[in-house]
Design a protein around this motif. Sequence first.
Motif, PDB file in Angstrom:
ATOM      1  N   ALA A   1      -8.047  23.332 -26.523  1.00 58.87           N
ATOM      2  CA  ALA A   1      -6.694  23.249 -27.071  1.00 58.87           C
ATOM      3  C   ALA A   1      -5.839  22.263 -26.272  1.00 58.87           C
ATOM      4  CB  ALA A   1      -6.052  24.634 -27.073  1.00 58.87           C
ATOM      5  N   LEU A   2      -5.968  22.300 -24.958  1.00 56.82           N
ATOM      6  CA  LEU A   2      -5.179  21.409 -24.117  1.00 56.82           C
ATOM      7  C   LEU A   2      -5.612  19.958 -24.298  1.00 56.82           C
ATOM      8  CD1 LEU A   2      -2.946  21.311 -22.032  1.00 56.82           C
ATOM      9  CD2 LEU A   2      -4.629  21.778 -20.249  1.00 56.82           C
ATOM     10  N   ALA A   3      -6.916  19.729 -24.367  1.00 53.67           N
ATOM     11  CA  ALA A   3      -7.418  18.374 -24.580  1.00 53.67           C
ATOM     12  C   ALA A   3      -6.964  17.825 -25.925  1.00 53.67           C
ATOM     13  CB  ALA A   3      -8.945  18.362 -24.497  1.00 53.67           C
ATOM     14  N   LEU A   4      -6.908  18.702 -26.937  1.00 56.06           N
ATOM     15  CA  LEU A   4      -6.429  18.266 -28.250  1.00 56.06           C
ATOM     16  C   LEU A   4      -4.960  17.863 -28.183  1.00 56.06           C
ATOM     17  CD1 LEU A   4      -7.196  17.975 -31.250  1.00 56.06           C
ATOM     18  CD2 LEU A   4      -6.463  20.350 -31.582  1.00 56.06           C
ATOM     19  N   LEU A   5      -4.163  18.662 -27.470  1.00 54.95           N
ATOM     20  CA  LEU A   5      -2.744  18.350 -27.314  1.00 54.95           C
ATOM     21  C   LEU A   5      -2.553  17.030 -26.583  1.00 54.95           C
ATOM     22  CD1 LEU A   5       0.291  19.014 -27.384  1.00 54.95           C
ATOM     23  CD2 LEU A   5      -0.067  20.398 -25.317  1.00 54.95           C
ATOM     24  N   LEU A   6      -3.284  16.832 -25.508  1.00 49.60           N
ATOM     25  CA  LEU A   6      -3.147  15.592 -24.742  1.00 49.60           C
ATOM     26  C   LEU A   6      -3.651  14.382 -25.525  1.00 49.60           C
ATOM     27  CD1 LEU A   6      -4.124  16.838 -21.177  1.00 49.60           C
ATOM     28  CD2 LEU A   6      -1.877  16.061 -21.950  1.00 49.60           C
ATOM     29  N   SER A   7      -4.630  14.603 -26.383  1.00 50.25           N
ATOM     30  CA  SER A   7      -5.114  13.505 -27.231  1.00 50.25           C
ATOM     31  C   SER A   7      -4.042  13.086 -28.225  1.00 50.25           C
ATOM     32  CB  SER A   7      -6.384  13.926 -27.965  1.00 50.25           C
ATOM     33  OG  SER A   7      -7.434  14.168 -27.067  1.00 50.25           O
ATOM     34  N   VAL A   8      -3.330  14.068 -28.769  1.00 49.46           N
ATOM     35  CA  VAL A   8      -2.221  13.754 -29.677  1.00 49.46           C
ATOM     36  C   VAL A   8      -1.132  12.987 -28.934  1.00 49.46           C
ATOM     37  CG1 VAL A   8      -0.376  14.753 -31.079  1.00 49.46           C
ATOM     38  CG2 VAL A   8      -2.684  15.700 -31.201  1.00 49.46           C
ATOM     39  N   LEU A   9      -0.814  13.426 -27.710  1.00 46.58           N
ATOM     40  CA  LEU A   9       0.191  12.732 -26.912  1.00 46.58           C
ATOM     41  C   LEU A   9      -0.273  11.320 -26.552  1.00 46.58           C
ATOM     42  CD1 LEU A   9       1.330  15.620 -24.526  1.00 46.58           C
ATOM     43  CD2 LEU A   9       2.581  14.665 -26.467  1.00 46.58           C
ATOM     44  N   ASP A  10      -1.585  11.205 -26.277  1.00 46.06           N
ATOM     45  CA  ASP A  10      -2.140   9.892 -25.971  1.00 46.06           C
ATOM     46  C   ASP A  10      -2.017   8.961 -27.162  1.00 46.06           C
ATOM     47  OD1 ASP A  10      -3.486   8.103 -24.205  1.00 46.06           O
ATOM     48  OD2 ASP A  10      -5.323   8.411 -25.357  1.00 46.06           O
ATOM     49  N   TRP A  11      -2.271   9.485 -28.336  1.00 52.71           N
ATOM     50  CA  TRP A  11      -2.142   8.704 -29.577  1.00 52.71           C
ATOM     51  C   TRP A  11      -0.694   8.289 -29.809  1.00 52.71           C
ATOM     52  CZ3 TRP A  11       0.427  10.067 -34.180  1.00 52.71           C
ATOM     53  CH2 TRP A  11       0.196   9.211 -35.271  1.00 52.71           C
ATOM     54  N   ALA A  12       0.254   9.151 -29.339  1.00 51.46           N
ATOM     55  CA  ALA A  12       1.679   8.858 -29.496  1.00 51.46           C
ATOM     56  C   ALA A  12       2.209   7.922 -28.415  1.00 51.46           C
ATOM     57  CB  ALA A  12       2.480  10.157 -29.478  1.00 51.46           C
ATOM     58  N   GLY A  13       1.335   7.505 -27.484  1.00 52.08           N
ATOM     59  CA  GLY A  13       1.758   6.548 -26.477  1.00 52.08           C
ATOM     60  C   GLY A  13       1.953   7.109 -25.091  1.00 52.08           C
ATOM     61  N   TYR A  14       1.703   8.400 -24.891  1.00 53.83           N
ATOM     62  CA  TYR A  14       1.834   9.008 -23.567  1.00 53.83           C
ATOM     63  C   TYR A  14       0.443   9.085 -22.926  1.00 53.83           C
ATOM     64  CZ  TYR A  14       6.417  10.420 -25.297  1.00 53.83           C
ATOM     65  OH  TYR A  14       7.691  10.428 -25.817  1.00 53.83           O
ATOM     66  N   ASP A  15       0.129   8.137 -22.087  1.00 51.20           N
ATOM     67  CA  ASP A  15      -1.212   8.050 -21.512  1.00 51.20           C
ATOM     68  C   ASP A  15      -1.471   9.188 -20.528  1.00 51.20           C
ATOM     69  OD1 ASP A  15      -1.676   5.746 -22.928  1.00 51.20           O
ATOM     70  OD2 ASP A  15      -0.996   4.426 -21.309  1.00 51.20           O
ATOM     71  N   ARG A  16      -2.731   9.636 -20.478  1.00 51.05           N
ATOM     72  CA  ARG A  16      -3.138  10.635 -19.493  1.00 51.05           C
ATOM     73  C   ARG A  16      -2.989  10.040 -18.079  1.00 51.05           C
ATOM     74  NH1 ARG A  16      -6.790  12.420 -23.462  1.00 51.05           N
ATOM     75  NH2 ARG A  16      -7.146  14.683 -23.519  1.00 51.05           N
ATOM     76  N   PRO A  17      -2.498  10.839 -17.136  1.00 51.60           N
ATOM     77  CA  PRO A  17      -2.366  10.322 -15.770  1.00 51.60           C
ATOM     78  C   PRO A  17      -3.664  10.364 -14.970  1.00 51.60           C
ATOM     79  CG  PRO A  17      -1.006  12.307 -16.098  1.00 51.60           C
ATOM     80  CD  PRO A  17      -1.845  12.124 -17.311  1.00 51.60           C
ATOM     81  N   TRP A  18      -4.795  10.654 -15.587  1.00 48.44           N
ATOM     82  CA  TRP A  18      -6.072  10.638 -14.881  1.00 48.44           C
ATOM     83  C   TRP A  18      -7.163  10.206 -15.841  1.00 48.44           C
ATOM     84  CZ3 TRP A  18     -10.406  13.737 -15.943  1.00 48.44           C
ATOM     85  CH2 TRP A  18     -10.214  14.733 -16.900  1.00 48.44           C
ATOM     86  N   GLU A  19      -8.287   9.750 -15.266  1.00 45.17           N
ATOM     87  CA  GLU A  19      -9.426   9.309 -16.056  1.00 45.17           C
ATOM     88  C   GLU A  19     -10.686  10.017 -15.573  1.00 45.17           C
ATOM     89  OE1 GLU A  19      -9.783   5.117 -15.832  1.00 45.17           O
ATOM     90  OE2 GLU A  19      -7.891   4.707 -16.899  1.00 45.17           O
ATOM     91  N   LEU A  20     -11.664  10.085 -16.462  1.00 46.78           N
ATOM     92  CA  LEU A  20     -12.932  10.723 -16.114  1.00 46.78           C
ATOM     93  C   LEU A  20     -13.629   9.947 -15.004  1.00 46.78           C
ATOM     94  CD1 LEU A  20     -14.609  11.696 -19.518  1.00 46.78           C
ATOM     95  CD2 LEU A  20     -13.916  13.250 -17.705  1.00 46.78           C
ATOM     96  N   THR A  21     -14.033  10.661 -13.976  1.00 49.48           N
ATOM     97  CA  THR A  21     -14.871  10.064 -12.936  1.00 49.48           C
ATOM     98  C   THR A  21     -16.320  10.085 -13.408  1.00 49.48           C
ATOM     99  OG1 THR A  21     -15.277  12.182 -11.851  1.00 49.48           O
ATOM    100  CG2 THR A  21     -13.306  10.944 -11.169  1.00 49.48           C
ATOM    101  N   PRO A  22     -17.202   9.306 -12.804  1.00 50.42           N
ATOM    102  CA  PRO A  22     -18.623   9.356 -13.191  1.00 50.42           C
ATOM    103  C   PRO A  22     -19.213  10.760 -13.085  1.00 50.42           C
ATOM    104  CG  PRO A  22     -18.199   7.416 -11.870  1.00 50.42           C
ATOM    105  CD  PRO A  22     -16.928   8.213 -11.844  1.00 50.42           C
ATOM    106  N   ALA A  23     -18.805  11.517 -12.044  1.00 48.47           N
ATOM    107  CA  ALA A  23     -19.337  12.873 -11.886  1.00 48.47           C
ATOM    108  C   ALA A  23     -18.911  13.777 -13.034  1.00 48.47           C
ATOM    109  CB  ALA A  23     -18.876  13.458 -10.546  1.00 48.47           C
ATOM    110  N   LEU A  24     -17.624  13.693 -13.426  1.00 44.19           N
ATOM    111  CA  LEU A  24     -17.145  14.501 -14.545  1.00 44.19           C
ATOM    112  C   LEU A  24     -17.787  14.052 -15.856  1.00 44.19           C
ATOM    113  CD1 LEU A  24     -13.332  15.003 -13.803  1.00 44.19           C
ATOM    114  CD2 LEU A  24     -15.130  16.734 -13.817  1.00 44.19           C
ATOM    115  N   TRP A  25     -18.018  12.755 -15.990  1.00 44.94           N
ATOM    116  CA  TRP A  25     -18.661  12.268 -17.213  1.00 44.94           C
ATOM    117  C   TRP A  25     -20.052  12.870 -17.333  1.00 44.94           C
ATOM    118  CZ3 TRP A  25     -22.958   9.879 -18.972  1.00 44.94           C
ATOM    119  CH2 TRP A  25     -22.913   9.326 -20.259  1.00 44.94           C
ATOM    120  N   TRP A  26     -20.804  12.900 -16.233  1.00 44.06           N
ATOM    121  CA  TRP A  26     -22.135  13.480 -16.265  1.00 44.06           C
ATOM    122  C   TRP A  26     -22.081  14.987 -16.511  1.00 44.06           C
ATOM    123  CZ3 TRP A  26     -26.599  11.445 -17.145  1.00 44.06           C
ATOM    124  CH2 TRP A  26     -26.831  10.094 -16.852  1.00 44.06           C
TER     125      TRP A  26
END
Length: 467
Positions: free
Chosen positions: A356-381
């Motif tokens: 639910a939180l990721a969906l909300l942040l994705s909507v905000l990202d689409w509206a122009g509010y960028d996430r203040p963090w990015e996936l690290t390689p460890a989290l991606w794996w």
Amino acid sequence: MDLGAWSALEWLALAEYELLLFAGAFFLVGALDEFAMDAAWGWLRLRGRAKTYTVNRSDLRYRALSGPIAVLIPAWQEARVIGRTIAHMVEVWPQDGLTFYIGCYRNDPATVAAAMEGAGGDPRVRLILLDRDGPTTKADCLNRLYAAMEGDELRSGKHTRTVLLHDAEDTVDAAAIALIDRSMDDCEFVQLPVLALPHPASPWVGSHYVEEFCESHGKALMVRDALGAAIPAAGVGCAFKRDTLGVMSIGGEGPFAGLSLTEDYELGLRIDAAGGRSRFLRVRGDDGALVATRSYFPATLRGAVRQKSRWMHGIAFQGWDRLGWSGGAVEHWMRMRDRRGPLSALVLLTGYLLFALALLLSVLDWAGYDRPWELTPALWWLLALNMAAFGWRAMMRFAFTAREYGAMEGLRAVLRIPLSNVIAIMAGRRALFAYARTLRGAAPQWDKTSRDDHPAPTLGEPAGSVR
């Protein structure tokens, strides 16, 4: 760092990051546990140690019994199903050595009447009217039926060889009774598979039990049996040597633990701890149908949550308190799997909050509010491994369900995964609160689930050959 100056978006991003770490790590641990079970089952299958044998149904149906068998069936407010259950049993199990003990309560006349009608005058059926108002607990009713059996033994001088447990809504297999009788020659406890039937009126809630029993009784119990771990009794289709139960009495009340919400599960483990030999008996008839106990399960969300919370309370919380941890590494592994329900519910809840939180942040990202963090390689794996594990889990669920009910039901089993998770979360919360009440001194509450539907009229002929 001035946390008070953080924006709402930054707080949401932090929550997403922490939930991702927690859920991802524990989902991966659970996935590794399931993969270990899958690998053990696959290895045992390759070695021929997890084999489903085939028997001739015609030879078994009318096979004479080696000794008397008592079938204990507790019944409280089961007027809608108990009659059909009894009528079906006495029809497909014609052996003279059987006695059916039906436990009813004096304040439940509807169940008494239905049981008498289902018996149809068969002299093998004994209706036991408990001398107290219901409901008590299932264990209490079973202990009273067991006492009635003991009284009959004293009067007749005939010693019961086997005690078989069933529920008021069960549909038994015609070959089961002779198969159990034959198998009791070399063990003290036998468990037949249980199959939940797809519920025609509840294809989502009532039918989500289908895939769970297909996997647990098609894989997990076979692994436990082959590796020598204790086999928990399922409460139905489970048979015990009479002499074994005679030495399992608890405080003089009988062999069934009155304070346990899952007295059947506990009894199976107690027999193993006492040195008794157990066996999970997975056999198919020559028609391809599994020799198993079949029934519908609760068709409503409330009923499913109540039932699963009782299982979770009894197996996870009470099991830890009452049975502890004993045996070797394999036994510890199996008990850990049995008791992980509350933790699994918490992890699932975390996963849904993360979604639910990721969906909300994705909507905000689409509206122009960028996430203040990015996936690290460890989290991606971590995410990639979890997605691969989910795909594997869905494939296994499909395969085990489709083996018994076909590809369409296998597909529905995969689609029911989100609903199954929601039911597990709700049951985990209810079980935790119920257990907390017992820690404050309250008696364990037996949440009985009644069934309104019975599959026996739709099974076809002969009744015991349903697939």
